[in-house]
Motif scaffolding. Sequence first.
Motif, PDB file in Angstrom:
ATOM      1  N   ILE A   1      61.781 161.559  78.782  1.00 23.85           N
ATOM      2  CA  ILE A   1      62.959 161.299  79.625  1.00 23.85           C
ATOM      3  C   ILE A   1      62.769 161.943  81.001  1.00 23.85           C
ATOM      4  CG2 ILE A   1      65.464 161.473  79.806  1.00 23.85           C
ATOM      5  CD1 ILE A   1      65.559 161.746  76.745  1.00 23.85           C
TER       6      ILE A   1
ATOM      7  N   ASP B   1      56.737 172.065  84.030  1.00 21.68           N
ATOM      8  CA  ASP B   1      56.505 171.611  82.659  1.00 21.68           C
ATOM      9  C   ASP B   1      55.352 172.416  82.052  1.00 21.68           C
ATOM     10  OD1 ASP B   1      57.155 168.627  81.071  1.00 21.68           O
ATOM     11  OD2 ASP B   1      55.489 169.874  80.377  1.00 21.68           O
TER      12      ASP B   1
ATOM     13  N   SER C   1      61.282 168.503  70.878  1.00 20.36           N
ATOM     14  CA  SER C   1      62.259 167.433  70.663  1.00 20.36           C
ATOM     15  C   SER C   1      62.094 166.627  69.370  1.00 20.36           C
ATOM     16  CB  SER C   1      62.210 166.473  71.852  1.00 20.36           C
ATOM     17  OG  SER C   1      61.000 165.737  71.832  1.00 20.36           O
TER      18      SER C   1
ATOM     19  N   TYR D   1      65.778 171.415  64.748  1.00 18.83           N
ATOM     20  CA  TYR D   1      65.860 170.866  66.117  1.00 18.83           C
ATOM     21  C   TYR D   1      67.298 170.873  66.615  1.00 18.83           C
ATOM     22  CZ  TYR D   1      66.413 167.323  69.766  1.00 18.83           C
ATOM     23  OH  TYR D   1      66.782 166.660  70.916  1.00 18.83           O
TER      24      TYR D   1
ATOM     25  N   LYS E   1      69.129 173.078  69.629  1.00 17.78           N
ATOM     26  CA  LYS E   1      69.801 172.465  70.782  1.00 17.78           C
ATOM     27  C   LYS E   1      71.268 172.901  70.815  1.00 17.78           C
ATOM     28  CE  LYS E   1      68.477 169.850  73.431  1.00 17.78           C
ATOM     29  NZ  LYS E   1      67.794 170.039  74.759  1.00 17.78           N
TER      30      LYS E   1
ATOM     31  N   ASN F   1      67.181 157.762  72.832  1.00 19.06           N
ATOM     32  CA  ASN F   1      66.643 157.001  73.962  1.00 19.06           C
ATOM     33  C   ASN F   1      65.428 156.186  73.532  1.00 19.06           C
ATOM     34  OD1 ASN F   1      67.108 158.800  77.060  1.00 19.06           O
ATOM     35  ND2 ASN F   1      68.404 158.865  75.272  1.00 19.06           N
TER      36      ASN F   1
HETATM   37  N1  LIG Z   1      64.451 161.502  73.260  1.00 21.16           N
HETATM   38  C1  LIG Z   1      65.729 161.331  72.954  1.00 21.16           C
HETATM   39  O1  LIG Z   1      66.106 160.333  72.331  1.00 21.16           O
HETATM   40  C2  LIG Z   1      66.753 162.344  73.409  1.00 21.16           C
HETATM   41  C3  LIG Z   1      68.106 162.039  73.243  1.00 21.16           C
HETATM   42  C4  LIG Z   1      69.059 162.952  73.699  1.00 21.16           C
HETATM   43  C5  LIG Z   1      68.660 164.136  74.305  1.00 21.16           C
HETATM   44  N2  LIG Z   1      67.340 164.412  74.424  1.00 21.16           N
HETATM   45  C6  LIG Z   1      66.967 165.674  75.090  1.00 21.16           C
HETATM   46  O2  LIG Z   1      66.352 165.319  76.316  1.00 21.16           O
HETATM   47  C7  LIG Z   1      65.336 166.269  76.652  1.00 21.16           C
HETATM   48  C8  LIG Z   1      64.012 165.563  76.880  1.00 21.16           C
HETATM   49  O3  LIG Z   1      63.653 164.866  75.687  1.00 21.16           O
HETATM   50  P1  LIG Z   1      62.301 164.030  75.594  1.00 21.16           P
HETATM   51  O4  LIG Z   1      62.473 163.021  74.529  1.00 21.16           O
HETATM   52  O5  LIG Z   1      61.884 163.621  76.943  1.00 21.16           O
HETATM   53  O6  LIG Z   1      61.311 165.167  75.067  1.00 21.16           O
HETATM   54  P2  LIG Z   1      59.721 165.207  75.089  1.00 21.16           P
HETATM   55  O7  LIG Z   1      59.338 165.964  73.871  1.00 21.16           O
HETATM   56  O8  LIG Z   1      59.156 163.850  75.318  1.00 21.16           O
HETATM   57  O9  LIG Z   1      59.375 166.060  76.396  1.00 21.16           O
HETATM   58  C9  LIG Z   1      59.624 167.435  76.481  1.00 21.16           C
HETATM   59  C10 LIG Z   1      58.893 167.982  77.700  1.00 21.16           C
HETATM   60  O10 LIG Z   1      59.202 169.388  77.793  1.00 21.16           O
HETATM   61  C11 LIG Z   1      57.994 170.097  78.020  1.00 21.16           C
HETATM   62  N3  LIG Z   1      58.159 171.447  77.453  1.00 21.16           N
HETATM   63  C12 LIG Z   1      58.250 171.793  76.153  1.00 21.16           C
HETATM   64  N4  LIG Z   1      58.392 173.129  76.017  1.00 21.16           N
HETATM   65  C13 LIG Z   1      58.420 173.629  77.289  1.00 21.16           C
HETATM   66  C14 LIG Z   1      58.562 174.930  77.814  1.00 21.16           C
HETATM   67  N5  LIG Z   1      58.696 175.986  77.032  1.00 21.16           N
HETATM   68  N6  LIG Z   1      58.562 175.086  79.173  1.00 21.16           N
HETATM   69  C15 LIG Z   1      58.405 174.018  79.994  1.00 21.16           C
HETATM   70  N7  LIG Z   1      58.240 172.768  79.539  1.00 21.16           N
HETATM   71  C16 LIG Z   1      58.261 172.569  78.203  1.00 21.16           C
HETATM   72  C17 LIG Z   1      56.912 169.290  77.307  1.00 21.16           C
HETATM   73  O11 LIG Z   1      55.623 169.583  77.816  1.00 21.16           O
HETATM   74  C18 LIG Z   1      57.372 167.874  77.594  1.00 21.16           C
HETATM   75  O12 LIG Z   1      56.845 167.412  78.818  1.00 21.16           O
HETATM   76  C19 LIG Z   1      65.295 167.275  75.497  1.00 21.16           C
HETATM   77  O13 LIG Z   1      66.055 168.405  75.881  1.00 21.16           O
HETATM   78  C20 LIG Z   1      65.964 166.537  74.340  1.00 21.16           C
HETATM   79  O14 LIG Z   1      66.599 167.436  73.475  1.00 21.16           O
HETATM   80  C21 LIG Z   1      66.371 163.560  73.988  1.00 21.16           C
END
Ligand SMILES: NC(=O)c1ccc[n+]([C@@H]2O[C@H](COP(=O)([O-])OP(=O)(O)OC[C@H]3O[C@@H](n4cnc5c(N)ncnc54)[C@H](O)[C@@H]3O)[C@@H](O)[C@H]2O)c1
Length: 331
Positions: free
Chosen positions: A12, A32, A84, A153, A157, A183
């Motif tokens: 995202i 990141d 995530s 998880y 959160k 998403n």
């Molecule tokens: N994917 C979904 O359907 C969804 C839905 C609702 C909310 N979210 C929330 O949206 C956010 C992004 O989700 P996503 O699906 O893109 O996740 P993702 O796992 O694809 O990406 C997470 C990113 O965070 C980085 N990261 C992880 N630990 C880190 C740290 N300690 N310091 C810095 N960077 C770090 C990773 O390298 C990665 O680039 C999350 O907070 C998730 O809880 C996701």
Amino acid sequence: MTILITGGAGFIGANFVLDWLAQSEETVVNLDKLTYAGNMNNLITVQEDPRHIFIRGDIADQGLMTQLLEIHQPRAVIHFAAESHVDRSIAGPREFVMTNIVGTFNLLEACRLAKLTKDFRFIHVSTDEVYGSLDYAEPAFTERHPYQPNSPYSASKAASDHLVRAYYHTYHLPLITTNCSNNYGPYQYTEKLIPNIIHCALLNKPLPILGHGKNIRDWLYVSDHCAAIMQVLNKGELGQTYNIGGGNEKPNIEVVNTVCELLDEIEPRIDGKSYKNQISYIADRPGHDLRYAINADKIKKQLGWQPQETFATGIRKTVNWYLNNRNGLNL
Ligand SMILES: NC(=O)c1ccc[n+]([C@@H]2O[C@H](COP(=O)([O-])OP(=O)(O)OC[C@H]3O[C@@H](n4cnc5c(N)ncnc54)[C@H](O)[C@@H]3O)[C@@H](O)[C@H]2O)c1
């Protein structure tokens, strides 16, 4: 002006950075850690763009976060960085506690102690999973639904959401939380349902479906989520939470059938049979939540946000994107 994004090499976050730079002149500082889920290829189209400053680092490194706030003086932080994946949280919860709870805590502390710009705001990006699971007949989650997280998880959160709430009330940090449903779209890591199904289908492997396949998720196209976050950044009220969802409740089996039908149409199997023949039910996830559903009335009425994609249009775009970007599927 500048905004600071955490986790902008993930699914995202990367979509957000790309959408942002396509419509704003403002610089994005993108912090990141590049865990397995972060992928610089997601950002290849902006790697030469002077408005995009990438920094590899950990949100749990408070010194680094303080430094970034001092140097770049962002007008906003948008906090995506997290562990995530629910199945990984069951196999190994520690990283989830360290990043989602301790990392968010350290980031909040850095903000609390920094000299922030006037009108600064911090958007904390969270999930509908903090609300727990619904029966098939229960009404969708509103912002007033009690927190009942069921996996490591969602618990991590939920803990981060509570810290954000406490920092608003106690320290008056200008915070807003968003809770979004599932998403889908470009640049998602292949461990997640939709890219995994496309990946397995093209490799002629079984298409794994957990349990009975009737678990329901409420699907939102990723750019609609990014647009909602921008709207919250521009117009959201401090201290509030906003639920974000597409109103697209689908059992997992229906999502997989739809992906198979699109692949049958766009890239049929050589033997002419449907990809549905590859569907294979596997052992369910422990504590698998039955249903999530979001009531997004608040953000629609108060901030005027509306999703642009239906599930039919969004899933077609998504399947086409993975077929045209096979490196996104590790193929
Ligand atoms: N994917 C979904 O359907 C969804 C839905 C609702 C909310 N979210 C929330 O949206 C956010 C992004 O989700 P996503 O699906 O893109 O996740 P993702 O796992 O694809 O990406 C997470 C990113 O965070 C980085 N990261 C992880 N630990 C880190 C740290 N300690 N310091 C810095 N960077 C770090 C990773 O390298 C990665 O680039 C999350 O907070 C998730 O809880 C996701």
